[in-house]
Write a protein that holds these residues in place. Structure first.
Motif, mmCIF file in Angstrom:
data_model
loop_
_atom_site.group_PDB
_atom_site.id
_atom_site.type_symbol
_atom_site.label_atom_id
_atom_site.label_comp_id
_atom_site.label_asym_id
_atom_site.label_seq_id
_atom_site.Cartn_x
_atom_site.Cartn_y
_atom_site.Cartn_z
ATOM 1 N N ASP A 175 5.133 11.012 4.576
ATOM 2 C CA ASP A 175 6.269 10.361 5.249
ATOM 3 C C ASP A 175 7.256 11.336 5.906
ATOM 4 O O ASP A 175 7.683 11.126 7.035
ATOM 5 C CB ASP A 175 7.086 9.540 4.226
ATOM 6 N N TRP B 184 3.755 14.820 -2.944
ATOM 7 C CA TRP B 184 4.890 14.477 -2.080
ATOM 8 C C TRP B 184 5.657 13.214 -2.500
ATOM 9 O O TRP B 184 6.642 12.847 -1.837
ATOM 10 C CB TRP B 184 4.484 14.437 -0.615
ATOM 11 N N VAL C 139 -0.789 10.803 10.407
ATOM 12 C CA VAL C 139 -1.046 10.217 9.084
ATOM 13 C C VAL C 139 -0.771 11.257 7.997
ATOM 14 O O VAL C 139 -1.510 11.373 7.016
ATOM 15 C CB VAL C 139 -2.496 9.685 8.973
ATOM 16 N N THR C 140 0.297 12.026 8.206
ATOM 17 C CA THR C 140 0.722 13.028 7.227
ATOM 18 C C THR C 140 1.763 12.375 6.302
ATOM 19 O O THR C 140 2.211 11.262 6.568
ATOM 20 C CB THR C 140 1.341 14.226 7.971
ATOM 21 N N HIS D 9 6.265 13.404 9.490
ATOM 22 C CA HIS D 9 5.824 12.757 10.730
ATOM 23 C C HIS D 9 6.523 13.343 11.969
ATOM 24 O O HIS D 9 5.928 13.478 13.025
ATOM 25 C CB HIS D 9 6.143 11.254 10.699
ATOM 26 N N GLU E 209 -6.298 18.906 10.298
ATOM 27 C CA GLU E 209 -6.115 18.797 8.849
ATOM 28 C C GLU E 209 -5.949 20.205 8.282
ATOM 29 O O GLU E 209 -6.741 21.100 8.588
ATOM 30 C CB GLU E 209 -7.324 18.067 8.231
ATOM 31 N N GLU F 215 2.272 6.638 11.232
ATOM 32 C CA GLU F 215 2.238 5.828 10.014
ATOM 33 C C GLU F 215 3.670 5.463 9.597
ATOM 34 O O GLU F 215 4.629 6.131 9.975
ATOM 35 C CB GLU F 215 1.520 6.593 8.882
ATOM 36 N N LYS F 216 3.785 4.395 8.839
ATOM 37 C CA LYS F 216 5.095 4.013 8.337
ATOM 38 C C LYS F 216 5.537 4.967 7.231
ATOM 39 O O LYS F 216 4.651 5.503 6.561
ATOM 40 C CB LYS F 216 5.119 2.568 7.838
ATOM 41 N N HIS G 5 1.467 -2.617 9.366
ATOM 42 C CA HIS G 5 0.322 -3.531 9.489
ATOM 43 C C HIS G 5 0.539 -4.917 8.910
ATOM 44 O O HIS G 5 -0.282 -5.805 9.127
ATOM 45 C CB HIS G 5 -0.944 -2.879 8.910
ATOM 46 N N GLY H 55 -6.053 12.490 4.968
ATOM 47 C CA GLY H 55 -5.961 12.257 3.530
ATOM 48 C C GLY H 55 -6.436 10.858 3.194
ATOM 49 O O GLY H 55 -7.331 10.305 3.856
ATOM 50 N N ILE H 56 -5.822 10.262 2.187
ATOM 51 C CA ILE H 56 -6.290 8.957 1.687
ATOM 52 C C ILE H 56 -6.217 7.889 2.789
ATOM 53 O O ILE H 56 -7.182 7.184 3.044
ATOM 54 C CB ILE H 56 -5.444 8.522 0.466
ATOM 55 N N PHE H 57 -5.078 7.799 3.469
ATOM 56 C CA PHE H 57 -4.968 6.749 4.490
ATOM 57 C C PHE H 57 -5.550 7.185 5.826
ATOM 58 O O PHE H 57 -5.962 6.354 6.637
ATOM 59 C CB PHE H 57 -3.522 6.253 4.653
ATOM 60 N N HIS I 127 7.346 -1.682 4.668
ATOM 61 C CA HIS I 127 6.391 -2.667 5.175
ATOM 62 C C HIS I 127 7.068 -4.030 5.324
ATOM 63 O O HIS I 127 6.942 -4.714 6.344
ATOM 64 C CB HIS I 127 5.246 -2.852 4.164
HETATM 65 N N1 LIG Z 1 -0.148 1.670 6.351
HETATM 66 C C1 LIG Z 1 -0.376 1.750 5.023
HETATM 67 O O1 LIG Z 1 -0.599 0.772 4.304
HETATM 68 C C2 LIG Z 1 -0.365 3.061 4.362
HETATM 69 C C3 LIG Z 1 -0.973 3.231 3.122
HETATM 70 C C4 LIG Z 1 -0.939 4.472 2.550
HETATM 71 C C5 LIG Z 1 -0.268 5.512 3.189
HETATM 72 N N2 LIG Z 1 0.334 5.287 4.386
HETATM 73 C C6 LIG Z 1 1.086 6.354 5.066
HETATM 74 O O2 LIG Z 1 0.170 7.292 5.597
HETATM 75 C C7 LIG Z 1 0.736 8.606 5.515
HETATM 76 C C8 LIG Z 1 -0.236 9.493 4.767
HETATM 77 O O3 LIG Z 1 -0.413 8.975 3.455
HETATM 78 P P1 LIG Z 1 -1.703 9.357 2.594
HETATM 79 O O4 LIG Z 1 -1.711 8.408 1.460
HETATM 80 O O5 LIG Z 1 -2.886 9.477 3.436
HETATM 81 O O6 LIG Z 1 -1.268 10.816 2.068
HETATM 82 P P2 LIG Z 1 -2.235 12.016 1.666
HETATM 83 O O7 LIG Z 1 -1.369 12.995 0.959
HETATM 84 O O8 LIG Z 1 -3.451 11.493 0.983
HETATM 85 O O9 LIG Z 1 -2.724 12.612 3.070
HETATM 86 C C9 LIG Z 1 -1.907 13.337 3.941
HETATM 87 C C10 LIG Z 1 -2.795 14.378 4.626
HETATM 88 O O10 LIG Z 1 -2.030 15.042 5.640
HETATM 89 C C11 LIG Z 1 -2.455 16.407 5.643
HETATM 90 N N3 LIG Z 1 -1.421 17.205 6.308
HETATM 91 C C12 LIG Z 1 -0.176 17.511 5.862
HETATM 92 N N4 LIG Z 1 0.473 18.264 6.773
HETATM 93 C C13 LIG Z 1 -0.372 18.437 7.816
HETATM 94 C C14 LIG Z 1 -0.282 19.109 9.060
HETATM 95 N N5 LIG Z 1 0.830 19.789 9.415
HETATM 96 N N6 LIG Z 1 -1.330 19.091 9.879
HETATM 97 C C15 LIG Z 1 -2.480 18.436 9.548
HETATM 98 N N7 LIG Z 1 -2.626 17.771 8.372
HETATM 99 C C16 LIG Z 1 -1.587 17.772 7.518
HETATM 100 C C17 LIG Z 1 -2.639 16.731 4.170
HETATM 101 O O11 LIG Z 1 -3.433 17.878 3.973
HETATM 102 C C18 LIG Z 1 -3.309 15.463 3.663
HETATM 103 O O12 LIG Z 1 -4.717 15.537 3.716
HETATM 104 C C19 LIG Z 1 2.095 8.441 4.841
HETATM 105 O O13 LIG Z 1 3.090 8.365 5.822
HETATM 106 C C20 LIG Z 1 1.979 7.124 4.115
HETATM 107 O O14 LIG Z 1 3.208 6.452 3.914
HETATM 108 C C21 LIG Z 1 0.274 4.115 4.986
#
Ligand SMILES: NC(=O)c1ccc[n+]([C@@H]2O[C@H](COP(=O)([O-])OP(=O)(O)OC[C@H]3O[C@@H](n4cnc5c(N)ncnc54)[C@H](O)[C@@H]3O)[C@@H](O)[C@H]2O)c1
Length: 358
Positions: free
Chosen positions: A76, A168, A73-74, A79, A37, A96-97, A125, A11-13, A181
């Motif tokens: 919160d 979510w 990276v799913t 995980h 994914e 991921e956190k 991070h 996803g985004i992260f 963080h």
């Molecule tokens: N370190 C950072 O600064 C930072 C920043 C943003 C997000 N995050 C963390 O990263 C994680 C993801 O956040 P995001 O913003 O990318 O969310 P998001 O919703 O954009 O992406 C999550 C992805 O996981 C996929 N997914 C869900 N269940 C799945 C499974 N069983 N198998 C495979 N894929 C699956 C979803 O389809 C989605 O594409 C969260 O824990 C968030 O807290 C961390």
């Protein structure tokens, strides 16, 4: 041999994880071997952009892709089962956190990693930010004397919970998504765990005006075992017109000195037609090209992920998990941070201070 990595959640992260391992392949350190994914559109995007195999089922990826390590990276609250399955399959794991949003979940994950003798790293991070590293070093050297108190803020703009993470965000909160963080950063800087938490929360804007039932803001006061007291102001309702997606600061006061770090605004701002005034934290992530003209990213948002691959490489070259301890945020750190997050939410619901059990 490069470390073969599989990423769960693109996803985004997740994009940051994919970029980190792609660029480590240029150095022969890691290889982005496979991705798991469940979202078809994202799966297709990964195939087209990174040219790697995408599994819909992460268990199948663990079984068939021949990977050494996994990053999770799913969302919160999702995980835990993935980390447990990865550990059971003998893979080193970066999560991921936050590690998990329950204390039992974190304990289970720490125990599973120990049992399988695999590395469990958490992507906190903030520890990799050069200003925060300098702060930690100078506090450890005693330059600030005894740390007495400090203040943190971390705030996102409202499109993060109302648009980006709309599905979510109700299972998360400003404490889980942002606070963790800095709960981790402060623990790491002052080398002390949290003892007592008192928190207040505000609900209304996101729930009533955006249809997303989650907290707008959470303000927590945390007393640490060494007597230091920090306030953590977190929210994700800043206006869209704010100068960046995130706003963040930390200040710390000791008996011999103080330090203030604006962790977002590092003195770099721009204004272009149609974009308005923006400020840039290039320490977090900046695009660059390597000597061969390949797109790469630098900054602590990438380096903390790359650190995991270097740790796994060290293990493959003979280091032990015990020897690496203390050089990266591990599962026990994730557990201590989650204890704070759980206490924050308990204090909001009871209106009382909460003592954290060791
Ligand atoms: N370190 C950072 O600064 C930072 C920043 C943003 C997000 N995050 C963390 O990263 C994680 C993801 O956040 P995001 O913003 O990318 O969310 P998001 O919703 O954009 O992406 C999550 C992805 O996981 C996929 N997914 C869900 N269940 C799945 C499974 N069983 N198998 C495979 N894929 C699956 C979803 O389809 C989605 O594409 C969260 O824990 C968030 O807290 C961390």
């Amino acid at each position: 041999m490069p470390v073969k990595v599989g990423v769960v959640g693109a996803g985004i992260f997740g994009e940051n994880h994919l970029n980190a391992f792609r660029q480590l392949s240029y150095l022969g350190v890691a290889e982005l071997t496979a991705v798991s994914e469940v979202n078809e559109q994202r799966a297709q995007w990964v195939e087209e952009t990174y040219g790697c195999l995408v599994y819909r089922d992460y268990n199948e990826m663990f079984e068939k892709a021949g990977i050494d390590a996994v990053t999770v990276v799913t969302p919160d609250h999702l995980h835990r089962p993935i980390m447990l399955a990865a550990a059971a399959a003998g893979k080193h794991v970066l999560v991921e956190k936050p590690l998990d949003v329950t204390i039992e979940g974190c304990r289970e994950m720490v125990d599973a990693a120990k049992k399988a003798n695999v590395l469990l790293q958490v992507d906190f991070h903030k520890r990799f930010d050069p200003d925060h590293i300098a702060l930690e070093r100078r506090v450890a050297a005693g330059e600030f004397g005894k740390v007495l108190y400090g203040a943190v803020c971390m705030e996102d703009t409202i499109e993060v919970p109302s648009e980006w993470l709309r599905r979510w965000a109700p299972s998360s909160s400003p404490a889980w998504f942002l606070g963790v963080h800095f709960y981790d950063l402060v623990r790491w800087v002052i080398k002390s765990n949290a003892k007592t938490v008192f928190a207040k929360g505000h609900k209304g804007l996101l729930r009533d005006e955006h249809g997303v039932d989650t907290w707008d803001a959470i303000n927590a006061t945390v007393e640490f075992e060494n007597g230091a007291v920090f306030t953590f102001d977190t929210s994700w309702i800043l206006p869209k017109s704010f100068e960046a997606i995130v706003n963040q600061e930390i200040r710390l006061v000791g008996t011999k000195g103080m330090w203030e770090i604006d962790s977002q605004y590092r003195g770099s701002r721009s204004c272009v037609e149609g974009e308005g005034m923006r400020t840039w934290n290039n320490n977090f992530k900046r695009e660059d090209v390597d000597k061969r003209g390949r797109k790469i990213f630098r900054g602590y948002g990438i380096e903390s992920i790359e650190d995991f691959a270097y740790n796994v490489q060290a293990l493959q070259q003979g280091a032990t998990i015990e020897k690496l301890k203390g050089t990266y945020p591990d599962g026990e750190d994730g557990l201590e941070v989650t204890k704070i997050g759980v206490a924050v939410h308990e204090s909001i619901s009871t209106g009382m201070p909460v003592n954290i059990a060791p």
